[in-house]
Design a protein around this motif. Structure first.
Motif, short mmCIF file in Angstrom:
data_model
loop_
_atom_site.label_atom_id
_atom_site.label_comp_id
_atom_site.label_asym_id
_atom_site.label_seq_id
_atom_site.Cartn_x
_atom_site.Cartn_y
_atom_site.Cartn_z
N HIS A 1 0.91 -1.10 0.06
CA HIS A 1 -0.08 -0.07 0.07
C HIS A 1 0.91 1.06 0.08
N THR B 1 -3.78 -5.45 -3.40
CA THR B 1 -3.93 -4.85 -2.07
C THR B 1 -5.30 -4.50 -2.00
N THR C 1 -6.94 -2.20 0.63
CA THR C 1 -6.40 -0.84 1.04
C THR C 1 -6.29 -0.05 -0.47
#
Length: 79
Positions: free
Chosen positions: A41, A63, A66
């Motif tokens: 992230h 990810t 995120t």
């Protein structure tokens, strides 16, 4: 395996505006822990802040938790 404080060092550099230096440390973390969600992230954020949105967007599938539609590199690149 990177030192446990490597991610903290990267975060400190990042917060000082030293994004390219932080990026290198995030990549070091990912070399030994390729699925580290925090490093992925923050690497995406650093890339985006360096004007490298396409590279940042490539990290979003890695990810999904995120990379939200609001405030993510993907949504900003689409604007």
């Amino acid at each position: 395996m990177p030192p446990p404080n490597l991610l903290q060092q990267a975060g400190a550099l990042h917060s000082q505006g030293k994004r390219a230096e932080a990026q290198k440390l995030y990549q070091q973390v990912l070399a030994s822990r390729p699925n580290d969600p925090q490093a992925l992230h923050l690497l995406g954020v650093a890339l985006f802040q360096q004007g490298r949105a396409p590279e940042a967007v490539e990290l979003c599938p890695l990810t999904p938790d995120t990379c939200s539609p609001i405030g993510s590199p993907a949504s900003a690149a689409a604007r």
